[in-house]
Design a protein around this motif. Structure first.
Motif, PDB file in Angstrom:
ATOM      1  N   SER A   1       7.617   3.493 -61.107  1.00 38.66           N
ATOM      2  CA  SER A   1       8.991   3.314 -61.613  1.00 38.66           C
ATOM      3  C   SER A   1       9.066   2.092 -62.512  1.00 38.66           C
ATOM      4  N   LYS A   2       8.372   1.005 -62.107  1.00 42.09           N
ATOM      5  CA  LYS A   2       8.356  -0.206 -62.922  1.00 42.09           C
ATOM      6  C   LYS A   2       7.652   0.038 -64.259  1.00 42.09           C
ATOM      7  N   GLN A   3       6.567   0.807 -64.214  1.00 37.66           N
ATOM      8  CA  GLN A   3       5.837   1.063 -65.452  1.00 37.66           C
ATOM      9  C   GLN A   3       6.650   1.910 -66.424  1.00 37.66           C
ATOM     10  N   PHE A   4       7.461   2.813 -65.892  1.00 36.57           N
ATOM     11  CA  PHE A   4       8.221   3.720 -66.755  1.00 36.57           C
ATOM     12  C   PHE A   4       9.598   3.183 -67.140  1.00 36.57           C
ATOM     13  N   GLU A   5      10.017   2.022 -66.589  1.00 36.58           N
ATOM     14  CA  GLU A   5      11.399   1.586 -66.795  1.00 36.58           C
ATOM     15  C   GLU A   5      11.644   0.996 -68.179  1.00 36.58           C
ATOM     16  N   ASN A   6      10.583   0.577 -68.874  1.00 37.04           N
ATOM     17  CA  ASN A   6      10.795   0.081 -70.230  1.00 37.04           C
ATOM     18  C   ASN A   6      11.419   1.182 -71.088  1.00 37.04           C
ATOM     19  N   GLU A   7      12.379   0.817 -71.907  1.00 40.51           N
ATOM     20  CA  GLU A   7      13.114   1.813 -72.687  1.00 40.51           C
ATOM     21  C   GLU A   7      12.193   2.615 -73.610  1.00 40.51           C
ATOM     22  N   ARG A   8      11.139   1.994 -74.100  1.00 36.87           N
ATOM     23  CA  ARG A   8      10.207   2.706 -74.971  1.00 36.87           C
ATOM     24  C   ARG A   8       9.512   3.845 -74.231  1.00 36.87           C
ATOM     25  N   ILE A   9       9.418   3.726 -72.895  1.00 30.08           N
ATOM     26  CA  ILE A   9       8.753   4.752 -72.085  1.00 30.08           C
ATOM     27  C   ILE A   9       9.771   5.710 -71.473  1.00 30.08           C
ATOM     28  N   SER A  10      10.834   5.156 -70.900  1.00 30.06           N
ATOM     29  CA  SER A  10      11.790   5.981 -70.152  1.00 30.06           C
ATOM     30  C   SER A  10      12.485   7.010 -71.044  1.00 30.06           C
ATOM     31  N   ARG A  11      12.715   6.668 -72.300  1.00 36.33           N
ATOM     32  CA  ARG A  11      13.404   7.623 -73.176  1.00 36.33           C
ATOM     33  C   ARG A  11      12.514   8.813 -73.541  1.00 36.33           C
ATOM     34  N   ARG A  12      11.214   8.697 -73.315  1.00 42.90           N
ATOM     35  CA  ARG A  12      10.304   9.806 -73.610  1.00 42.90           C
ATOM     36  C   ARG A  12      10.095  10.707 -72.401  1.00 42.90           C
ATOM     37  N   LEU A  13      10.629  10.305 -71.233  1.00 41.30           N
ATOM     38  CA  LEU A  13      10.540  11.146 -70.048  1.00 41.30           C
ATOM     39  C   LEU A  13      11.723  12.103 -70.016  1.00 41.30           C
ATOM     40  N   PRO A  14      11.545  13.336 -69.501  1.00 41.10           N
ATOM     41  CA  PRO A  14      12.699  14.206 -69.282  1.00 41.10           C
ATOM     42  C   PRO A  14      13.723  13.498 -68.400  1.00 41.10           C
ATOM     43  N   SER A  15      14.995  13.724 -68.690  1.00 39.46           N
ATOM     44  CA  SER A  15      16.058  12.968 -68.020  1.00 39.46           C
ATOM     45  C   SER A  15      16.038  13.142 -66.508  1.00 39.46           C
ATOM     46  N   ASP A  16      15.813  14.365 -66.015  1.00 38.16           N
ATOM     47  CA  ASP A  16      15.818  14.552 -64.572  1.00 38.16           C
ATOM     48  C   ASP A  16      14.612  13.892 -63.913  1.00 38.16           C
ATOM     49  N   ALA A  17      13.463  13.849 -64.603  1.00 43.33           N
ATOM     50  CA  ALA A  17      12.280  13.188 -64.052  1.00 43.33           C
ATOM     51  C   ALA A  17      12.487  11.677 -63.999  1.00 43.33           C
ATOM     52  N   TRP A  18      13.066  11.113 -65.070  1.00 45.03           N
ATOM     53  CA  TRP A  18      13.325   9.667 -65.057  1.00 45.03           C
ATOM     54  C   TRP A  18      14.371   9.323 -64.011  1.00 45.03           C
ATOM     55  N   ASP A  19      15.352  10.185 -63.833  1.00 41.41           N
ATOM     56  CA  ASP A  19      16.361   9.941 -62.809  1.00 41.41           C
ATOM     57  C   ASP A  19      15.721   9.908 -61.418  1.00 41.41           C
ATOM     58  N   ALA A  20      14.717  10.762 -61.199  1.00 38.96           N
ATOM     59  CA  ALA A  20      14.017  10.764 -59.912  1.00 38.96           C
ATOM     60  C   ALA A  20      13.206   9.483 -59.736  1.00 38.96           C
ATOM     61  N   PHE A  21      12.571   8.996 -60.803  1.00 35.20           N
ATOM     62  CA  PHE A  21      11.842   7.725 -60.725  1.00 35.20           C
ATOM     63  C   PHE A  21      12.798   6.551 -60.532  1.00 35.20           C
ATOM     64  N   ASN A  22      13.979   6.667 -61.105  1.00 33.77           N
ATOM     65  CA  ASN A  22      14.929   5.562 -61.131  1.00 33.77           C
ATOM     66  C   ASN A  22      15.762   5.477 -59.860  1.00 33.77           C
ATOM     67  N   ARG A  23      15.428   6.225 -58.851  1.00 31.97           N
ATOM     68  CA  ARG A  23      16.186   6.207 -57.594  1.00 31.97           C
ATOM     69  C   ARG A  23      16.034   4.860 -56.895  1.00 31.97           C
ATOM     70  N   ARG A  24      16.960   4.601 -56.006  1.00 31.72           N
ATOM     71  CA  ARG A  24      16.872   3.388 -55.188  1.00 31.72           C
ATOM     72  C   ARG A  24      16.021   3.695 -53.961  1.00 31.72           C
ATOM     73  N   LEU A  25      14.900   3.066 -53.842  1.00 34.87           N
ATOM     74  CA  LEU A  25      14.001   3.313 -52.727  1.00 34.87           C
ATOM     75  C   LEU A  25      14.436   2.504 -51.512  1.00 34.87           C
ATOM     76  N   PRO A  26      14.333   3.066 -50.326  1.00 31.77           N
ATOM     77  CA  PRO A  26      14.681   2.302 -49.120  1.00 31.77           C
ATOM     78  C   PRO A  26      13.712   1.144 -48.929  1.00 31.77           C
ATOM     79  N   THR A  27      14.226   0.056 -48.399  1.00 34.65           N
ATOM     80  CA  THR A  27      13.390  -1.116 -48.158  1.00 34.65           C
ATOM     81  C   THR A  27      12.530  -0.893 -46.925  1.00 34.65           C
ATOM     82  N   LEU A  28      11.239  -1.091 -47.092  1.00 31.54           N
ATOM     83  CA  LEU A  28      10.342  -0.958 -45.944  1.00 31.54           C
ATOM     84  C   LEU A  28      10.513  -2.164 -45.046  1.00 31.54           C
ATOM     85  N   LYS A  29      10.614  -1.918 -43.761  1.00 40.24           N
ATOM     86  CA  LYS A  29      10.741  -3.002 -42.800  1.00 40.24           C
ATOM     87  C   LYS A  29       9.390  -3.672 -42.645  1.00 40.24           C
ATOM     88  N   GLN A  30       9.355  -4.965 -42.924  1.00 42.94           N
ATOM     89  CA  GLN A  30       8.121  -5.710 -42.831  1.00 42.94           C
ATOM     90  C   GLN A  30       8.237  -6.756 -41.740  1.00 42.94           C
TER      91      GLN A  30
END
Length: 610
Positions: free
Chosen positions: A112-141
């Motif tokens: 998600s971090k690698q794809f978040e740059n606008e130069r990359i994210s705009r080249r991804l299909p919108s639904d795929a980027w939306d799936a990458f851009n989800r809020r991930l649950p915090t792992l309990k450490q």
């Protein structure tokens, strides 16, 4: 930076803030249709404007990229280019079987971090980027706790004893070397033979292979140990460095040999502080040297000792790192290459070979952990079983936690003053909060503080009540006749029974004459509980109970110390001087009634209430 490699594939070059470099070649990987966008995304992630600035972080990013490609290859109908990527593909990557949840979580977050740059994210299909851009649950450490006081003392004593032995060994070898050069005639035959060998070793840095001996590897290490540090010496030395300097393992591995002496009293060293913001990777510290007899107790003295013990190896390998030593690698020596090296100069991951736990367990007097509580006794007359002692697990994180906890206790728990190499927030969350010994100490401090605050409230109440006489509590029937028989004047008894003397929670016998001043009373209603004019009957119980309930609610919303100073004396007076004189049945009956408003707005304006 992305460039073309020798094999025709794309290559991403990395140059970290710690001056470490690496290149990753996409050529051998599958899914060539993905290589351009993945190479550009990785380059942006690990480049100067990206968030990855260390070799270890860059390696994790590369591993996530390879995991993404391996996942695509495993699909029955993989998308050959980014245009064919769907939400279902991204969801399947995050939930793919056969991988630990933490691994999937880390790799998903990294992609998600690698794809978040606008130069990359705009080249991804919108639904795929939306799936990458989800809020991930915090792992309990779970944080890493530290050592008990006894464990830390035993570990410190063991590390200091072994480092002292290492320094005596190498200094004795240096002394024999000087004698063999300057006056070999004063040496006996055995010493002269060893001294001549040490002279050759000191000139070339090479240890004889000794292949004819059955234990030649061991003999080579023993021979090198006269002048050089070895792998076996590293564990106690690094443990003691972590204890004395109170720094983490990564910083200690990158200690530089370059330093500046300050009038032979202190040494100034520039340390590397990883994972800090840009332009904050380096910190200049000043370490006390102390007397020569205390070199194992002061950070500056131990640092200079480290440079002394590793000096010869540093000359042979040409490194600028403080940690350099001799490795028993006959294959390297057989190829006429130096066995002297700086293990952490290229890769901090070599630290996995610092087996501090193995050292603690195998030394002549093992460093043991505190015994666990005794097991439950068997259904016989045998005494409760005791588990055998176990060696102490020694890690940099546990040492750092222990030292931070000790420093925090010494400074009375003041986090801003205790924070040394981290912020106060990081110090608490990562080092103090998970440490059981620190929690126990904090609980003791809080208990003592609450006890002091409560005692202060008791003393304040007693002092005021002693001057004013304290409230008159009438437990009999509140009729005028009963009140008059209890000692009140006839008119006062009638007014009290009719409620004409009531204030917020009690009644006042003579509002116009304060017992201490003789003037009309202007004190807060909370001060009534310490006044000789205060009258309390059974009819006041519901209001007093409502007040106690309201004060209990305030106690949850403000600090204990402030609560005791502000409301403690009144709470003590109600609980100890008033309610204690009524029977439990009377108090319970009053509690069953609908309690009235606590009326706290009568003693404080709403904007001043906590």
């Amino acid at each position: 930076m992305v460039r073309a490699g020798h094999t025709g594939g794309l290559v991403v070059d990395f140059h970290g803030d710690d001056d470490r470099r690496v290149s990753y070649d996409f050529g051998p990987l599958a899914m060539p249709g993905w290589h351009p966008i993945l190479a550009e995304a990785l380059a942006l992630r690990v480049g100067h404007s990206g968030g990855i600035r260390t070799l270890a972080g860059c390696r994790n990013s590369w591993n996530s990229t390879k995991a993404w490609i391996q996942f695509l290859v495993s699909l029955e109908q993989p998308p050959k280019t980014v245009d064919g990527l769907t939400r279902e593909h991204v969801d399947a990557f995050y939930t793919r079987p056969g991988f630990a949840k933490s691994t999937r979580h880390i790799q998903m977050r990294e992609m998600s971090k690698q794809f978040e740059n606008e130069r990359i994210s705009r080249r991804l299909p919108s639904d795929a980027w939306d799936a990458f851009n989800r809020r991930l649950p915090t792992l309990k450490q779970s944080g890493v706790g530290g050592y008990s006081h006894g464990e830390l003392e035993r570990l410190t004593a063991a590390a200091r004893a072994d480092v002292a032995q290492i320094s005596r060994r190498i200094r004795a070898g240096e002394q024999l070397l000087r004698q063999a050069r300057d006056d070999p005639g004063k040496l006996d035959a055995r010493q002269r033979e060893l001294g001549e060998t040490l002279v050759r070793i000191a000139e070339t840095g090479e240890i004889p292979l000794l292949e004819g001996d059955r234990n030649w590897l061991r003999r080579r290490a023993d021979l090198a140990g006269h002048l050089f540090m070895t792998w076996a010496d590293l564990a106690p030395l690094m443990a003691l460095l972590a204890i004395v300097t109170e720094r983490n393992g990564e910083t200690l591995k990158e200690l530089p040999a370059r330093h500046r002496l300050l009038e032979d009293r202190a040494v100034e060293v520039v340390l590397v502080k990883r994972r800090h913001r840009a332009q904050q990777w380096f910190e200049t510290v000043t370490w006390e040297i102390g007397p020569k007899s205390r070199e194992l107790h002061t950070p500056g003295g131990l640092y200079l000792l480290l440079l002394e013990l590793t000096g010869r190896s540093r000359e042979f390998c040409g490194s600028t790192a403080a940690i350099c030593f001799w490795r028993n690698n006959w294959a390297v020596a057989d190829r006429n290459r130096s066995e002297h090296f700086a293990p952490f100069e290229i890769d901090l991951g070599r630290g996995s070979k610092i087996e501090m736990s193995a050292w603690a367990a195998t030394r002549a007097k093992p460093v043991l952990a505190d015994p666990r509580p005794a097991a439950k006794a068997k259904a016989t007359e045998d005494a409760p079983e005791k588990e055998p002692p176990v060696p102490l697990v020694v890690t940099f994180n546990k040492i750092k936690t222990s030292m931070d906890a000790r420093r925090t206790r010494q400074l009375g728990g003041h986090l801003p003053s205790s924070a040394k190499s981290n912020t106060a927030q990081v110090l608490f969350a990562n080092y103090l909060k998970p440490d059981e010994a620190t929690r126990e100490w904090a609980e003791e401090v809080i208990t003592e503080a609450l006890g002091d605050a409560e005692q202060a409230a008791l003393d304040a109440h007693a002092a005021v009540a002693g001057r004013g006489g304290g409230p008159k509590v009438i437990t009999d029937d509140s009729s005028a006749q009963q009140l008059e028989e209890a000692g009140l004047a006839p008119q006062t008894a009638r007014d009290l029974s009719e409620g004409n003397l009531d204030t917020a929670w009690t009644a006042c016998e003579d509002h116009d004459h304060n017992p201490e001043t003789g003037a009309p009373c202007g004190d807060s209603f909370l001060a009534c509980f310490h006044c000789g004019n205060c009258l309390v009957t059974r009819d006041h119980l519901p209001r007093l109970l409502a007040l106690l309930e309201a004060l209990g609610g305030l106690r949850q919303r403000m600090s204990e110390d402030d609560w005791w100073k502000r409301y403690g004396p009144a709470w003590v007076a109600v609980r100890r001087d008033i309610l204690a004189k009524f029977s439990s049945a009377e108090v319970s009956k009053a509690q069953e009634q609908s309690l009235p408003d606590a009326l706290l707005d009568l003693v404080e304006p709403p904007w001043e209430q906590p």
